[in-house]
Write an enzyme that holds these catalytic residues in place. Structure first.
Site, PDB file in Angstrom:
ATOM      1  N   GLY A  17     -16.200 -94.096  29.206  1.00 29.03           N
ATOM      2  CA  GLY A  17     -17.135 -93.225  30.319  1.00 29.03           C
ATOM      3  C   GLY A  17     -16.865 -91.546  29.988  1.00 29.03           C
ATOM      4  N   GLY A  34     -13.978 -90.483  27.397  1.00 23.63           N
ATOM      5  CA  GLY A  34     -13.781 -91.132  25.928  1.00 23.63           C
ATOM      6  C   GLY A  34     -14.068 -92.845  26.102  1.00 23.63           C
ATOM      7  N   LYS A  35     -14.032 -93.526  25.320  1.00 22.59           N
ATOM      8  CA  LYS A  35     -14.140 -94.522  25.064  1.00 22.59           C
ATOM      9  C   LYS A  35     -12.526 -95.507  25.577  1.00 22.59           C
ATOM     10  CE  LYS A  35     -16.889 -94.005  21.380  1.00 22.59           C
ATOM     11  NZ  LYS A  35     -17.797 -94.758  19.791  1.00 22.59           N
ATOM     12  N   LYS A  55      -7.252 -96.424  26.238  1.00 25.14           N
ATOM     13  CA  LYS A  55      -7.950 -95.771  26.521  1.00 25.14           C
ATOM     14  C   LYS A  55      -8.087 -93.751  25.618  1.00 25.14           C
ATOM     15  CE  LYS A  55      -9.316 -94.752  31.309  1.00 25.14           C
ATOM     16  NZ  LYS A  55      -9.432 -93.921  32.347  1.00 25.14           N
ATOM     17  N   ASP A  85     -12.596 -92.575  44.009  1.00 26.87           N
ATOM     18  CA  ASP A  85     -13.849 -92.673  43.197  1.00 26.87           C
ATOM     19  C   ASP A  85     -14.150 -94.323  43.464  1.00 26.87           C
ATOM     20  OD1 ASP A  85     -15.677 -92.734  41.861  1.00 26.87           O
ATOM     21  OD2 ASP A  85     -14.749 -92.323  40.169  1.00 26.87           O
TER      22      ASP A  85
END
Length: 843
Positions: free
Chosen positions: A526, A529-530, A545, A641
Site C-alpha cells: 500500500g 509500504g509492505k 506492516k 474507507d
C-alpha cells in the site's frame, strides 16, 4: 560572501494599475543588490545601483552576493545578489502611471549570524496600500511544501505567487519594505511589466445572486492562485506579453481521478478580441473533464480546494473552451463556489459561440472570519439529459479583494512551521483570558524546547554544516524515529507508546520474524509500504506492516491506526498485536488473517468462489464490526474507507474490518457531522460527503452498500474496460435493482445455489444503503439486522432443499434382501442419486 544552502523561492507580487494612458509604458527589470546587469529569460535586468534608471533607493541597505542551489527556476541567476534592509527601505519608481505587473523575487540565503533568514520578518507597502505584514519567507516555503507533500505531490520546487491589482493615479510607484520589530528583510529582484489590454470588467456578479454586482473600480486585488487546469505548468516565458506563471491544478483537487485531462483537436481562438490578454491560448488548449460521465450518477463533482485568508471578498475567474463537441447540448453542467451555485445550465459551446472558442466568467464571494478555505466545484446539471452529464474547465484564477485599504493577512508560523493564527486560534475563543494565556505560554515554551532539541538532533545526526536550510528539511524523515505531520513537524511516536495496547517488538525480533523482510513473504502493498507474513513468539503467524522508510506517505494514517486499534477490541475487527518503533522504522503487527481479503475471493484471483452463504456471512461479520465502531465509543468512530480489500477473512472465513488509517471520531453530541477533507476510495465514496465535505456514519453505510453489490456481482467497482453503462458498479447494479432484476447480473458461479428471496432482500438492503440523502439510509445496526434475516431465509431454503433431496433419495431405494446384503436399485438416477449410491456399499 554568503552561500545559499537551500532551494530558491520566487515570490511573485503583481500590481496592476487600473488607469488609462495614451503612451504604452515600458518594462523595468531590477537586479537587487548589484550595480551590474544580467540577462535572464531573454530579458535584461539592470542593477538597482546602476545609474541612468528611473529607480532610486531611500537607503543603501546591505548588498550581498550569494550562490544558489535551487536549480528549479529560470530566475536562479537573479538570486546570486540580494539587498538586505534592517530599517525601512523605499524603492521609488518614476514614470509608471498605467497598468503594471510588479513582481518581487525572494530567495533565502546565509550571510552569517547577523542575518539569519529563519528569523526574517517584514512587510511591504505600495503607494499606501499594505500588501504584506510580518512576512516570513522560510515559513511560507515550508508551509506550501508540506501542503504539497500531504496531498501526495512532488514538492521539490517551491514557488509562491502573490498578485496585487492596484489603481495608481500618480506618476510614481513607491515600494516600501518595512522590517518587523528588530528583524530584517531582503529582496533579490523586482520586475515591473506593463499590462496589455483589459483584464477586468467594471463589475462582477455575486455567487448565488441576491448580492447584486460588485464594482471593482478602486478595489485593490491580490491574486491567490492561477491554474492551468488539466495541463502542464506554463512558465512565464510562455506568456510573453505579461510573463505570468500558471500552476498545475492536480495538487489542489480533492479527487484527481474525478477529472480526466484532455487536449484540443484544432486551433483555439478567442471568443472576443477583448479577451486576448486575459490568458494565453495555451491555457485553453488543455482542460479537465469529468471521468466516466456515462456511468456516474448525477451527484459527483470535480472539486478543487484552496486555502485563503479569512474575512475578505474573493473574485473567482473561470476559463472555458469547448474542445470536444461541435454542437450544443452535448456538455451541460453547473459551477459551485463554496457550495453555492455560481453558474447553472452551462453549455460552453453556446456561451462561447462555438467549439474551440475561449472565454472566461467572473464571480465574487465573501469568505467570513471563521473560514480559511474556498471550494470550486463543477458537476452535472441535474436537469440535463444523460448525454449532457459532463463538465469541463480549462483554467482557474482566484483574486483577493482589498478591504479598507488593506490586503495584508499576517501568516504566523510556530517553531515547527505550523501555520497559526487562523482556525487554530479560534480554539481558545470562550476560554478565560487568564487560563488561555497560561496554557498558551506553557505550550509555546514546551514546543520551542522540544522542537529545538529535535532539530538539533536531526542536524547532528545528519552531520549538516551550520547555516540556513529550508525549514521543511529540518528533522528529515531519516533523522529521527517518527513521522512528519502535515505541516512538516516531526511527530514523535515514543511518548504515545506507553498508552498503547500490545507488545513493543524490537527491530531484531521483526527482522527474525520476516527473515529480514524477505520479499517472498510479502502479502500486501500500500501507500504506507509492505505487509509481510511473519512468525512471532515460537511460530505464531502474524501480519507485519512496515512503513516505507523513504517516504512520508501514510505515516499519519499509521499513527491514527495505532490510536484506534489500541482502544478497540471486537471479534470482527482485526486485532493489533504490537508495534515496533526503532531506528527510523514504524512497524505494526496484526493477527494473521489466513484467507486474505474478501475481494480476492470474489474476483481477480484463482481462489475458489465463495458460496452465497459465505458471502452473506462475510457481509454480516463486516457489518458487526462497523456497527461496533459506530456505537462502541462515546462519539462513535467512522471508518471512512470501507471496501472489500479492507474486509479480511480468517482461517474459518470469519470477516473482520481492517485498515483504520483514515478513521475519524464521530461528531460531538451537539453536532450532526464532522467537517473534514474528503478521503476514501473512488467507487466507494459517499457522494454526499464528497459534495458537502461533511462526514457522518451514513458515509460508511453508503460504502458498505457498494460492498454488498460487489459481493453479489463479483466484479470491480470501477472497471473502465467495460461499456460505458457498466463501468461504475454502483450505478449499473442500482439500475437493475430498480427494475427488481438484479439476478440478471449476479455472479454466474452462484446460479442455482442461492435462495431467490434472500437475494431479493439482500438487494433491497444494498439499494437503501445507496440512497442519495444520508438521512434516508439505514444505520449499520439496521443493515446488520436485515442481513441476518437474509441469512435465515437462505438457511431455511437450504434445509428445505436438503429435506426434499433426502425424500427423493429414499424413494430410489428398492428391494431390501434378507441374505445379509443390501441391494441398491437406482432407476434413471439424478446426479444427487449417484452421489448417494456411491456412499452405499454391500455388506
Amino acid at each position: 560572501m554568503g552561500k545559499i544552502t537551500g532551494e530558491g523561492l520566487l515570490i511573485v507580487l503583481i500590481l496592476v494599475a487600473v488607469s488609462t494612458t495614451d503612451a504604452q509604458p515600458k518594462s523595468l527589470l531590477i537586479n537587487c543588490g548589484s550595480n551590474s546587469s544580467v540577462n535572464v529569460d531573454g530579458r535584461r535586468w539592470v542593477g538597482d545601483m546602476a545609474s541612468n534608471t528611473n529607480v532610486t533607493l531611500s537607503s543603501p541597505g546591505v548588498a550581498v552576493s550569494t550562490s544558489t542551489l535551487s536549480g528549479n527556476s529560470i530566475y536562479d541567476p537573479l538570486y546570486k545578489t540580494a539587498r538586505i534592509f534592517t530599517a525601512s527601505l523605499n524603492y521609488t519608481v518614476k514614470e509608471v502611471q498605467g497598468n503594471y505587473f510588479v513582481r518581487f523575487h525572494f530567495c533565502p540565503f546565509e550571510t552569517g549570524e547577523d542575518f539569519n533568514v529563519n528569523k526574517s520578518s517584514f512587510g511591504v507597502v505600495v503607494n499606501g496600500l499594505k500588501l504584506l505584514s510580518e512576512f516570513d519567507v522560510p515559513g511560507m516555503i515550508s508551509h506550501k511544501n508540506m501542503d504539497l507533500q500531504s496531498s501526495g505531490k512532488n514538492a521539490s520546487s517551491f514557488f509562491l505567487v502573490k498578485e496585487y491589482i492596484l489603481a495608481v493615479n500618480v506618476d510614481l510607484l513607491v515600494i516600501e519594505f518595512v522590517p518587523t520589530g528588530g528583524s530584517f528583510g531582503f529582496i533579490n529582484a523586482i520586475e515591473i511589466v506593463p499590462v496589455v489590454g483589459e483584464l477586468f470588467d467594471g463589475s462582477v456578479s455575486k455567487v448565488g445572486g441576491g448580492g447584486g454586482n460588485l464594482n471593482l473600480n478602486g478595489r485593490a486585488m491580490e491574486t491567490m492562485y492561477r491554474l492551468n487546469v488539466g495541463g502542464p505548468e506554463i512558465q512565464s516565458d510562455q506568456d510573453p506579453d505579461l510573463w505570468r506563471t500558471w500552476e498545475v491544478d492536480s495538487s489542489y483537487m480533492i479527487t484527481e481521478n474525478a477529472g480526466s485531462a484532455i487536449k484540443n483537436h484544432s486551433n483555439i481562438t478567442y471568443a472576443s478580441m477583448n479577451d486576448t490578454s486575459v490568458a494565453p491560448l495555451l491555457v485553453y488548449e488543455t482542460a479537465r473533464a469529468m471521468s466516466n460521465t456515462q456511468v456516474l450518477e448525477k451527484r459527483f463533482n470535480m472539486s478543487w480546494k484552496f486555502e485563503v485568508d479569512p474575512d475578505f471578498d474573493y473574485l473567482v475567474r473561470l476559463h472555458f473552451c469547448e474542445l470536444d463537441y461541435d454542437k450544443a447540448n452535448e456538455r451541460i453542467f453547473r459551477v459551485y463556489i463554496n457550495n453555492r451555485t455560481a453558474m447553472g445550465n452551462v453549455d460552453i459551446f453556446v456561451r462561447a459561440g462555438g467549439m474551440n472558442k475561449a472565454y472566461h466568467q467572473d464571480h465574487f464571494d465573501t469568505v467570513s472570519s471563521r473560514i480559511d478555505n474556498l471550494w470550486v466545484q463543477l458537476g452535472p446539471e441535474t436537469a440535463a439529459g444523460a448525454a449532457g452529464t459532463d463538465a469541463l474547465l480549462n483554467g482557474l484564477e482566484i483574486f483577493k479583494l482589498s478591504r479598507n485599504g488593506n490586503l495584508a493577512h499576517v501568516e504566523r508560523f510556530d517553531s515547527a512551521d505550523n501555520l497559526v493564527g487562523k482556525s487554530k486560534a479560534r480554539i481558545w475563543v470562550g476560554i478565560g483570558a487568564g487560563l488561555a494565556s497560561i496554557a498558551v505560554v506553557a505550550g509555546i515554551v514546551l514546543v520551542l524546547c522540544f522542537c529545538k532539541r529535535r532539530r538539533k538532533e536531526s542536524i547532528d545526526t545528519k552531520n549538516n554544516p551550520p547555516g540556513w536550510r529550508p525549514l521543511f528539511l529540518y528533522g528529515g524523515i531519516n533523522s529521527t524515529v517518527g513521522a512528519k505531520g502535515s505541516a512538516g513537524t516531526q511527530k514523535s511516536y515514543g511518548p504515545a507508546a506507553s498508552t498503547r495496547a500490545g507488545k513493543r517488538f524490537t527491530l531484531a525480533e521483526i527482522i527474525a520474524a520476516t527473515n529480514n523482510f524477505d520479499e517472498s513473504l510479502v502479502i500486501g502493498v500500500g501507500g504506507f509500504g509492505k505487509v509481510y507474513k511473519g512468525e512471532i513468539d515460537d511460530g505464531i503467524p502474524a501480519a507485519i506492516k512496515r512503513a516505507n522508510p523513504h517516504s512520508d506517505q501514510g505515516l499519519a494514517e499509521f499513527e491514527t491506526e495505532i490510536e484506534m486499534l489500541s482502544k478497540l477490541r471486537h471479534r470482527h475487527l482485526v486485532s493489533l498485536i504490537g508495534f515496533c518503533e526503532e531506528k527510523n522504522e514504524m512497524i505494526l503487527v496484526y493477527e494473521y488473517m489466513a484467507n486474505g481479503t474478501l475481494r480476492s475471493h470474489l474476483f481477480g484471483s484463482d481462489l475458489p468462489p465463495l458460496t452465497w452463504k459465505q458471502r452473506v456471512e462475510a457481509c454480516i461479520g463486516a457489518a458487526r464490526g462497523l456497527h461496533y465502531l459506530h456505537t462502541g465509543a462515546d462519539r462513535g468512530i467512522i471508518h471512512r474507507d470501507v471496501k472489500t480489500t479492507n474486509i479480511l477473512l480468517d482461517e474459518n472465513f470469519v470477516a473482520k474490518m481492517a485498515d483504520f488509517g483514515l478513521s475519524k471520531d464521530g461528531p460531538a453530541f451537539e453536532h450532526t457531522h464532522v467537517s473534514t477533507a474528503v478521503k476514501g476510495s473512488f467507487g466507494y465514496l459517499d457522494p454526499e460527503y464528497f459534495r458537502r465535505q461533511q462526514l457522518t456514519e451514513k458515509s460508511d453505510v453508503y460504502s458498505f452498500g457498494v460492498v454488498l453489490f460487489e459481493a453479489v456481482c463479483a466484479r470491480a467497482v470501477i472497471n473502465p474496460t467495460l461499456p460505458k453503462d457498466q463501468i461504475n458498479l454502483a450505478e449499473w447494479a442500482m439500475r437493475w435493482q430498480r427494475q427488481r432484476s438484479l439476478d440478471t447480473i449476479i455472479d454466474a458461479r452462484l446460479k442455482g445455489s442461492y435462495c431467490p428471496e434472500s437475494l431479493s432482500k439482500f438487494a433491497e438492503i444494498a439499494e437503501k444503503c445507496l440512497a442519495d440523502d444520508g438521512k434516508s439510509r439505514p444505520t449499520m445496526g439496521e443493515v446488520l439486522w436485515h442481513l441476518e434475516y437474509v441469512l435465515q431465509l437462505h438457511e431455511a431454503w437450504l434445509n428445505l432443499k436438503s429435506n426434499e433431496t433426502s425424500f427423493s433419495s429414499s424413494q430410489a431405494l428398492r428391494g431390501i434382501q434378507d441374505d445379509g446384503g443390501l441391494e441398491v436399485v437406482v432407476q434413471e438416477p439424478s446426479s444427487h442419486d449417484e452421489e448417494v449410491g456411491l456412499d452405499l456399499k454391500q455388506n
